[in-house]
Motif scaffolding. Structure first.
Motif, PDB file in Angstrom:
ATOM      1  N   VAL A 324       0.842  -1.202   0.000  1.00  0.00           N
ATOM      2  CA  VAL A 324       0.000   0.000   0.000  1.00  0.00           C
ATOM      3  C   VAL A 324       0.877   1.252   0.000  1.00  0.00           C
ATOM      4  N   ALA A 325       1.904   1.250   0.861  1.00  0.00           N
ATOM      5  CA  ALA A 325       2.802   2.401   0.926  1.00  0.00           C
ATOM      6  C   ALA A 325       3.603   2.557  -0.359  1.00  0.00           C
ATOM      7  N   ALA A 326       4.115   1.441  -0.899  1.00  0.00           N
ATOM      8  CA  ALA A 326       4.928   1.514  -2.113  1.00  0.00           C
ATOM      9  C   ALA A 326       4.119   2.011  -3.295  1.00  0.00           C
ATOM     10  N   MET A 327       2.882   1.578  -3.415  1.00  0.00           N
ATOM     11  CA  MET A 327       2.042   2.006  -4.530  1.00  0.00           C
ATOM     12  C   MET A 327       1.671   3.484  -4.426  1.00  0.00           C
ATOM     13  N   ALA A 328       1.680   4.006  -3.199  1.00  0.00           N
ATOM     14  CA  ALA A 328       1.374   5.424  -2.997  1.00  0.00           C
ATOM     15  C   ALA A 328       2.636   6.281  -2.980  1.00  0.00           C
ATOM     16  N   GLY A 329       3.809   5.655  -3.123  1.00  0.00           N
ATOM     17  CA  GLY A 329       5.058   6.404  -3.112  1.00  0.00           C
ATOM     18  C   GLY A 329       5.495   6.849  -1.737  1.00  0.00           C
ATOM     19  N   ARG A 330       4.998   6.163  -0.690  1.00  0.00           N
ATOM     20  CA  ARG A 330       5.371   6.523   0.678  1.00  0.00           C
ATOM     21  C   ARG A 330       6.418   5.563   1.222  1.00  0.00           C
TER      22      ARG A 330
END
Length: 352
Positions: A324-330
């Motif tokens: 979830v974080a990787a897909m949002a660039g976080r």
């Protein structure tokens, strides 16, 4: 005889007739209309039709009205996978599962899916096997437009050079922390860490010839830790639930004069334990057996099974939250979830 040193990684457990098949009806329905048909009916370009449906603020009201009228007239239904591929919206994640009958893997899958659904993300599942390995499943999922891939249970995340997603697709294996490049760090898996923990314990008990029964991996995917002070013989099977294959592997290891056998699942360890007893080998006095997962089965065997315990649900949730974080660039702070070895009756001192 050397004795094992106390460690928080080791846990001493407390004792305690087929129905007739219906005929298939042949459908003569027309093919489902696509976006190109909608665009043609609305007299706009395909790109304009897509914007009218996904980014209506970018088109005029009259254009959007024509597109919506065409959608209603044709009965057009958007394809979520295709939309994810074209717009790269993080609404679909792929999951690769290698051991669908393993209760530990199912716990990982359940926790990962629950965490993803909580973020409004759907899950597309593929089952890996010897004939269709993890890399092939990952390629198929990438082709379906998933925005991330999670590898669960016995599925080891392959290097991107093996499955070439063709675009930036973050991926992670349960219990496999991400590397500096955002991909899964090769070798730092529950499997490798757990094997190292078991071998350390068995060497402390005096075992110098150790046998291991694991899943057959595609070329380049296996990650084996270096061994010291012991000879480790690795045998691989296509399916850990294949009792005949596990028993055959057990006989080969016994013929190789191992004094301990480590299996990659509790089910496989149970088959190995039964084969040792069928060969009149006393467990653990003549040979030790170790399982993987610390499932309920480990406490139902006689003798009760020493097994590697892993935090299955926590690892599933962590893998999902990373995606979830990787897909949002976080950025994502990975939580270490070390395995533990639960020591029961199936292991004892090494025998010369």
């Amino acid at each position: 005889m050397p004795k094992p040193n106390p460690s928080s990684q080791f846990v001493r457990a407390d004792h305690g007739a087929a129905a007739p098949q219906p005929r298939r009806r042949i459908s003569h329905a027309k093919a489902t209309p696509g976006l190109a048909e909608v665009a043609g009916a609305a007299r706009v370009s395909t790109a304009s039709a897509s914007r009218a449906l996904t980014r209506p603020e970018l088109v005029s009201e009259s254009m959007r009205a024509r597109v919506l009228d065409a959608v209603a007239a044709l009965g057009y239904v958007a394809n979520p996978a295709a939309r994810s591929l074209s717009t790269r919206r993080p609404d679909l994640v792929g999951a690769v599962l290698r051991t669908p009958t393993d209760p530990i893997a199912l716990q990982m899958l359940e926790a990962a899916e629950g965490a993803l659904v909580a973020h409004g993300i759907g899950v597309l599942l593929r089952i890996a096997c010897a004939a269709v390995p993890e890399a092939a499943c990952a390629r198929a999922l990438a082709a379906r437009g998933v925005s991330g891939v999670v590898f669960i249970g016995g599925a080891i995340a392959p290097e991107t050079t093996l499955w070439s997603p063709g675009r930036a697709v973050p991926y992670i294996g349960c219990g496999q922390p991400p590397g500096l490049d955002g991909a899964a760090a090769a070798g730092e898996t529950f499997q490798r860490r757990g094997r190292a923990l078991v071998e350390q314990y068995l060497i402390q008990l005096g075992h110098r010839r150790i046998g291991a029964i694991g899943l057959r991996r595609e070329e380049g995917a296996a990650q084996k830790a270096p061994r010291q002070n012991a000879v480790v013989i690795d045998l691989e099977v296509d399916d850990l639930d294949d009792g005949d294959a596990v028993r055959t592997a057990t006989r080969l290891l016994v013929q190789s004069q191992v004094t301990a056998i480590v299996a990659a699942s509790d089910v496989a360890a149970a088959a190995a334990l039964g084969e040792c007893q069928a060969l009149s080998l006393a467990v653990p006095h003549q040979i030790s057996v170790v399982g993987w997962g610390d499932s309920g089965l480990a406490r139902c065997l006689h003798p009760m099974l020493t097994s590697v315990r892993i935090q299955a649900r926590a690892s599933g949730r962590s893998a999902a939250e990373y995606l979830v974080a990787a897909m949002a660039g976080r950025e994502f702070v990975w939580r270490d979830l070390p395995p533990k070895l639960v020591i029961r009756e199936s292991t004892g001192p090494g025998v010369d």
